[in-house]
Design a protein around this motif. Structure first.
Motif, PDB file in Angstrom:
ATOM      1  N   TYR A  16      13.825  18.161  12.066  1.00 56.50           N
ATOM      2  CA  TYR A  16      14.892  19.112  12.448  1.00 56.50           C
ATOM      3  C   TYR A  16      16.318  19.004  12.582  1.00 56.50           C
ATOM      4  O   TYR A  16      17.074  19.635  12.500  1.00 56.50           O
ATOM      5  CB  TYR A  16      14.175  20.281  13.374  1.00 56.50           C
ATOM      6  CG  TYR A  16      14.408  19.967  14.951  1.00 56.50           C
ATOM      7  CD1 TYR A  16      14.933  18.856  15.552  1.00 56.50           C
ATOM      8  CD2 TYR A  16      13.774  21.184  15.797  1.00 56.50           C
ATOM      9  CE1 TYR A  16      15.144  18.921  16.843  1.00 56.50           C
ATOM     10  CE2 TYR A  16      13.936  20.783  16.927  1.00 56.50           C
ATOM     11  CZ  TYR A  16      14.356  19.756  17.820  1.00 56.50           C
ATOM     12  OH  TYR A  16      14.397  19.751  18.965  1.00 56.50           O
ATOM     13  N   GLN A  17      16.826  17.497  13.075  1.00 58.36           N
ATOM     14  CA  GLN A  17      17.931  17.018  13.331  1.00 58.36           C
ATOM     15  C   GLN A  17      18.694  17.175  11.789  1.00 58.36           C
ATOM     16  O   GLN A  17      19.869  17.535  11.433  1.00 58.36           O
ATOM     17  CB  GLN A  17      18.104  15.845  13.991  1.00 58.36           C
ATOM     18  CG  GLN A  17      17.540  15.717  15.296  1.00 58.36           C
ATOM     19  CD  GLN A  17      18.011  16.479  16.223  1.00 58.36           C
ATOM     20  OE1 GLN A  17      18.869  17.386  16.146  1.00 58.36           O
ATOM     21  NE2 GLN A  17      17.347  16.563  17.502  1.00 58.36           N
ATOM     22  N   ILE A  18      18.041  16.942  10.933  1.00 59.28           N
ATOM     23  CA  ILE A  18      18.503  16.550   9.669  1.00 59.28           C
ATOM     24  C   ILE A  18      18.526  17.770   8.910  1.00 59.28           C
ATOM     25  O   ILE A  18      19.466  18.259   8.264  1.00 59.28           O
ATOM     26  CB  ILE A  18      17.470  15.616   8.806  1.00 59.28           C
ATOM     27  CG1 ILE A  18      17.728  14.185   9.585  1.00 59.28           C
ATOM     28  CG2 ILE A  18      17.725  15.395   7.157  1.00 59.28           C
ATOM     29  CD1 ILE A  18      17.133  13.025   8.710  1.00 59.28           C
ATOM     30  N   THR A  19      17.552  18.946   9.143  1.00 52.62           N
ATOM     31  CA  THR A  19      17.673  19.926   8.397  1.00 52.62           C
ATOM     32  C   THR A  19      18.677  20.820   9.058  1.00 52.62           C
ATOM     33  O   THR A  19      19.641  21.669   8.548  1.00 52.62           O
ATOM     34  CB  THR A  19      16.323  20.608   8.574  1.00 52.62           C
ATOM     35  OG1 THR A  19      15.954  20.859  10.040  1.00 52.62           O
ATOM     36  CG2 THR A  19      15.037  20.382   7.677  1.00 52.62           C
ATOM     37  N   MET A  20      18.892  20.598  10.341  1.00 55.59           N
ATOM     38  CA  MET A  20      19.931  21.318  11.013  1.00 55.59           C
ATOM     39  C   MET A  20      21.167  21.080  10.605  1.00 55.59           C
ATOM     40  O   MET A  20      22.251  21.686  10.144  1.00 55.59           O
ATOM     41  CB  MET A  20      19.759  21.339  12.643  1.00 55.59           C
ATOM     42  CG  MET A  20      18.914  22.096  13.042  1.00 55.59           C
ATOM     43  SD  MET A  20      19.203  22.074  15.086  1.00 55.59           S
ATOM     44  CE  MET A  20      18.305  20.638  15.632  1.00 55.59           C
ATOM     45  N   SER A  21      21.349  19.589  10.436  1.00 53.43           N
ATOM     46  CA  SER A  21      22.539  19.040   9.806  1.00 53.43           C
ATOM     47  C   SER A  21      22.985  19.514   8.105  1.00 53.43           C
ATOM     48  O   SER A  21      24.237  19.856   8.129  1.00 53.43           O
ATOM     49  CB  SER A  21      22.884  17.474   9.984  1.00 53.43           C
ATOM     50  OG  SER A  21      22.095  16.977   8.840  1.00 53.43           O
ATOM     51  N   TYR A  22      22.082  19.639   7.801  1.00 56.21           N
ATOM     52  CA  TYR A  22      22.304  20.476   6.290  1.00 56.21           C
ATOM     53  C   TYR A  22      22.646  21.769   6.480  1.00 56.21           C
ATOM     54  O   TYR A  22      23.565  22.252   5.611  1.00 56.21           O
ATOM     55  CB  TYR A  22      20.938  20.348   5.369  1.00 56.21           C
ATOM     56  CG  TYR A  22      21.161  20.717   4.031  1.00 56.21           C
ATOM     57  CD1 TYR A  22      21.862  20.144   3.119  1.00 56.21           C
ATOM     58  CD2 TYR A  22      20.458  22.155   3.786  1.00 56.21           C
ATOM     59  CE1 TYR A  22      21.777  20.819   2.042  1.00 56.21           C
ATOM     60  CE2 TYR A  22      20.606  22.585   2.414  1.00 56.21           C
ATOM     61  CZ  TYR A  22      21.392  22.055   1.580  1.00 56.21           C
ATOM     62  OH  TYR A  22      21.453  22.510   0.441  1.00 56.21           O
ATOM     63  N   ALA A  23      22.101  22.604   7.465  1.00 54.64           N
ATOM     64  CA  ALA A  23      22.524  24.102   7.402  1.00 54.64           C
ATOM     65  C   ALA A  23      23.861  23.972   8.280  1.00 54.64           C
ATOM     66  O   ALA A  23      24.577  25.101   7.707  1.00 54.64           O
ATOM     67  CB  ALA A  23      21.665  24.699   8.299  1.00 54.64           C
ATOM     68  N   TYR A  24      24.341  23.172   8.968  1.00 56.68           N
ATOM     69  CA  TYR A  24      25.657  23.205   9.494  1.00 56.68           C
ATOM     70  C   TYR A  24      26.406  22.955   8.395  1.00 56.68           C
ATOM     71  O   TYR A  24      27.471  23.509   8.103  1.00 56.68           O
ATOM     72  CB  TYR A  24      25.851  22.015  10.531  1.00 56.68           C
ATOM     73  CG  TYR A  24      25.239  22.228  11.806  1.00 56.68           C
ATOM     74  CD1 TYR A  24      25.198  23.635  12.539  1.00 56.68           C
ATOM     75  CD2 TYR A  24      24.460  21.301  12.805  1.00 56.68           C
ATOM     76  CE1 TYR A  24      24.624  23.838  13.764  1.00 56.68           C
ATOM     77  CE2 TYR A  24      23.798  21.380  13.816  1.00 56.68           C
ATOM     78  CZ  TYR A  24      24.001  22.765  14.589  1.00 56.68           C
ATOM     79  OH  TYR A  24      23.291  22.837  15.678  1.00 56.68           O
ATOM     80  N   TRP A  25      26.125  21.752   7.501  1.00 55.32           N
ATOM     81  CA  TRP A  25      27.077  21.617   6.474  1.00 55.32           C
ATOM     82  C   TRP A  25      27.261  22.538   5.444  1.00 55.32           C
ATOM     83  O   TRP A  25      28.329  22.891   4.906  1.00 55.32           O
ATOM     84  CB  TRP A  25      26.623  20.148   6.018  1.00 55.32           C
ATOM     85  CG  TRP A  25      27.461  19.467   4.657  1.00 55.32           C
ATOM     86  CD1 TRP A  25      28.341  18.866   4.706  1.00 55.32           C
ATOM     87  CD2 TRP A  25      26.906  20.094   3.484  1.00 55.32           C
ATOM     88  NE1 TRP A  25      28.740  18.767   3.412  1.00 55.32           N
ATOM     89  CE2 TRP A  25      27.808  19.377   2.571  1.00 55.32           C
ATOM     90  CE3 TRP A  25      26.147  20.804   2.525  1.00 55.32           C
ATOM     91  CZ2 TRP A  25      27.836  19.502   1.064  1.00 55.32           C
ATOM     92  CZ3 TRP A  25      25.904  20.770   1.572  1.00 55.32           C
ATOM     93  CH2 TRP A  25      26.844  20.395   0.416  1.00 55.32           C
ATOM     94  N   LYS A  26      26.062  23.215   5.123  1.00 62.80           N
ATOM     95  CA  LYS A  26      25.855  24.159   4.121  1.00 62.80           C
ATOM     96  C   LYS A  26      26.924  25.362   4.559  1.00 62.80           C
ATOM     97  O   LYS A  26      27.581  26.020   3.549  1.00 62.80           O
ATOM     98  CB  LYS A  26      24.443  24.607   4.027  1.00 62.80           C
ATOM     99  CG  LYS A  26      24.188  25.576   2.644  1.00 62.80           C
ATOM    100  CD  LYS A  26      24.055  24.945   1.587  1.00 62.80           C
ATOM    101  CE  LYS A  26      23.908  26.063   0.299  1.00 62.80           C
ATOM    102  NZ  LYS A  26      23.809  25.267  -0.795  1.00 62.80           N
TER     103      LYS A  26
END
Lengths: 528, 528
Positions: A16-26
């Motif tokens: 979820y750290q990686i999925t969150m980082s994607y959502a932040y980035w997106k």
């Protein structure tokens, strides 16, 4: 600065750290400036103190933080629909934009004090969470556990960590050895930990060594050079002494094993004495070999008890040592009695009550797996974004976070003991020695106190500012720092039974800041 | 065949293995032919079964066993007075003279069954002890723990391991993920474990993601391509639905965070709903976004509960899902309710009793640190030297070892369930299906039984014979083997409360062999 373990890399994280980082980035939030606090809410082991450890490993992780092409490839596999530019961003990441403030490794710490304050772009600070928690939680838990064992045993005992076989995996074991030493142990049986960290290693032999001999005839070569350089038949000497001392009914295989071990290590003879029967066979066999070593000019080390009633057996063993001292005139007073077998903090306290003659404790399972409480509940919470404070509310008041950038100061009283740790907002006036400092309970409005402080110690320092900003102390210095602090705290905070809680307060400014935010953010529910 | 961890090398051992090997070598015993059994004495968790795991890692260690010059140099430092030829011997060591017999990885096993039988020169077989124990103990403990969680939750639930941040060090975590999967979990949050072992990885977002938004104005770019490829303003759509559903008092920052997450993962929307208030804010906000996703042609995944009364909250959440299904006509029946927060075996059993609507369990601390019992007490005991049996006696009958080379057979009854595991001496006649087999309790003379067996499964096979003699199964096959066996055992052996012990017996020949030796070796003490 290498990581200590190849597993310590950016993939050692929750998905979820990686999925969150994607959502932040997106959504374009990844560059927002975030502040995270790493802290715990409750001291472990029903105690009232914790030793902070793992800082060096955390900094090594930060220094090496970088996604390799292999890492990226795997993330692409598990997030197949993601925007490819995200991976370019991941490739570009390192900790050059990060600042970390921390308390010194080996500090005695308390609930709610940020152990680390991590500042920087939201995307990357979020990605550090899990690994930092993993590295700090277990290290601090073990250092604290070791310190508690040390306090229970007393400062005059030798404490050895023997947990490798029962530890939670290979580096569960290596970390356990490292942080047991930090917490005040004297050495470990773990050879790898010794080689990696310079921790003294200790060990002699196991039951299998004793069992591998069944008779004195199995001893092939029994020549020992005595201290004067003269060759002698050591078996013959031992057997003569055995007759002299009247120990004729001991197990012969065991005696053969002790002779073999003494031949290999004439200056390091410590015998495990419980393979057959501690008092009827093991200790008498030890004494035969020990007296033979004395008469050859060597000094035997002692015995290890590994089963049975350790208090009783240690007293009886000492009595046998004294009898032999009386009958032979040899100085047995330095012969050590070591004990192992399922030792935990309660066993140590109970042994003290019973009266025992143990000089050395070998502690395994309970220390390294931290059986009394196998995890420290450290958390990593967002406390500000773009200079706006963030608070995590909860129905459970213990889980409410203290918002904003904070630093802590330790206030010492007139007698030189620490009285209270004070959390203040970064930027507000720091408490000064010799003044009256207003301290508030973080949640209970009416708990307030003025503290007259003789000395103020700031707890936080910048340890990473895009690069290492902290001089990593040698492990032995961290260990000594732990020992020094433990002797500088009031004993009632450290004791095992009903310890006195040490206070962590907030400044008036921080109190008001937090409670205003709390009132604004807290939803007022309609109930019907 | 590489070791999984650079820490898994011959220095990952207790010093006493090295000092013993020196003493064996010094006395010329290092080439004696030894047989060691690796086994445990008691099932963990007050249970009546154990899953054996760690075999592949043990074999990788054996395959790579070799002292490098760096290792030798360190040993020379810590044993400075040793004979230099000893180090030449160490340099020459590898496992080409070793044979290992083992039960298959993933087998359900019971106390006293040798998990490994290691045969070869005493010097080197002794040196393998600690590392083998380290690799087998924790792996088996976690696989067993995971299987127990799986049994408690039921086979229709999805079970995810979330323990990385609380695990005992980096590879404590990686091993925990690996062996939780072996024990029957469906996936892990640990990305590194996913990449190393092909375990499915799962995860969405944390509280910090929710907290990072404080208002809907922070959403910068809200265009979503719906399934037909049409651009739409997703925020506007969600807000319209929010009015339609009447959820106007929910936390706006939380709603913004859910919108942001759905924009990043329209096909993977699972929302953590307890940051502010689960039923008043989290679930309603989820529903607004979920309905918007449905109307854009996507299927939302569900919610995660992470605090509070999980049974109650899951039922209420399901009820809200059903209300929305009724009012909107959308099929919410596949929306999952996931739950995490301090879940252990007892919590799972209690949730079952209360009635709950949870589809997915995320389990962390209690699983990976094995909080209910953080160590398996596996031991490695010498049972023969040069074809002569060895027995370790003890005042405690549970600690007496069964001597000599042994193999085990699992006897199945008429109904197809395993009835008993029978230990026999290697070389004696093996039990045959369809016959009446005489089985004895290893220690209690009068406990004897004839077993009519329909099928006999030999438990041991040679896995290492100077080189690998075992085809390493893929992890998913080991996992499936565990699942298959669990369904083939009687449920009363596996249940949590008052499980029925599964019997481990010995053949008459082994019984007599052991007891004759016992009588001969046991010292008869004089008491006065």
């Amino acid at each position: 600065m290498e990581p200590t373990n190849k597993f310590v890399n950016p993939l050692l994280t929750d998905l979820y750290q990686i999925t969150m980082s994607y959502a932040y980035w997106k959504c374009g939030h990844h560059e927002d400036q975030a502040v995270f606090d790493l802290f715990f809410r409750k001291n472990p082991f029903h105690g009232e103190f914790t030793i902070f450890a793992g800082l060096e490993e955390a900094l090594r992780f930060i220094a090496n933080f970088h996604f390799t092409e292999d890492h990226i490839k795997y993330i692409q596999e598990i997030l197949p629909k993601s925007d490819s530019q995200y991976f370019d961003w991941l490739r570009s990441l390192d900790c050059s934009q990060i600042k970390v403030y921390a308390v010194a490794e080996g500090s005695i710490v308390f609930p709610r004090i940020p152990l680390l304050r991590v500042e920087g772009p939201l995307g990357i600070t979020q990605l550090l969470e899990t690994t930092l928690l993993n590295l700090v939680n277990y290290s601090s838990l073990i250092a604290t556990n070791a310190a508690r064992f040390r306090i229970a045993a007393g400062s005059d005992k030798m404490m050895l960590e023997f947990g490798l076989r029962r530890a939670q995996g290979p580096d569960g074991a290596v970390s356990a050895s490292r942080y047991s030493y930090v917490g005040g142990f004297d050495g470990t049986s773990n050879v790898l930990a010794g080689s990696l960290f310079g921790i003294p290693v200790r060990g002699t032999h196991a039951h299998s060594f004793v069992q591998s001999y069944s008779s004195l005839q199995e001893l092939k070569e029994c020549t020992l050079l005595d201290c004067a350089g003269q060759k002698q038949d050591f078996r013959q000497l031992v057997l003569a002494i055995r007759s002299e001392l009247g120990f004729n009914h001991t197990n012969e295989g065991e005696l053969a094993a002790f002779i073999a071990y003494a031949l290999a290590f004439p200056t390091g003879f410590l015998a495990l004495v419980d393979t057959y029967d501690t008092l009827q066979s093991g200790v008498p066999n030890f004494l035969c070999v020990a007296v033979a070593l004395f008469r050859s000019g060597y000094v035997p080390i002692g015995v290890r008890l590994d089963s049975g009633d350790l208090a009783f057996l240690s007293r009886e063993t000492r009595r046998l040592f004294q009898e032999i001292e009386a009958s032979t005139g040899l100085d047995m007073s330095h012969c050590l009695i070591a004990a192992s077998n399922d030792i935990n903090e309660s066993v140590l306290l109970s042994l003290n009550q019973q009266g025992h003659q143990i000089d050395v404790f070998g502690v395994g399972t309970h220390l390294v797996t931290s059986q009394a409480q196998p995890a420290l509940g450290g958390v990593y919470k967002l406390v500000a974004v773009n200079n706006k404070p963030r608070i995590k509310l909860s129905q459970d008041i213990k889980k409410v976070t203290i918002p904003g950038q904070k630093e802590a100061h330790r206030l010492f009283g007139a007698e030189g003991y620490p009285l209270v740790d004070l959390l203040i907002r970064v930027g507000e006036e720091q408490p000064r020695a010799g003044t009256r400092v207003f301290c508030r309970h973080p949640f209970e409005e009416r708990k307030r106190v003025y503290v007259i402080t003789r000395e103020v110690m700031p707890l936080h320092q910048c340890v990473w500012d895009g690069k290492l900003a902290y001089s990593l102390p040698p492990l032995a210095d961290i260990r000594q720092y732990v020992i020094d602090q433990l002797s500088g705290f009031r004993k009632d905070h450290l004791r095992s039974l009903n310890p006195t809680p040490y206070k962590v307060s907030v400044s008036d400014e921080l109190y008001n800041f937090m409670h205003d935010l709390w009132n604004n953010e807290s939803p007022i529910m309609e109930i019907s």
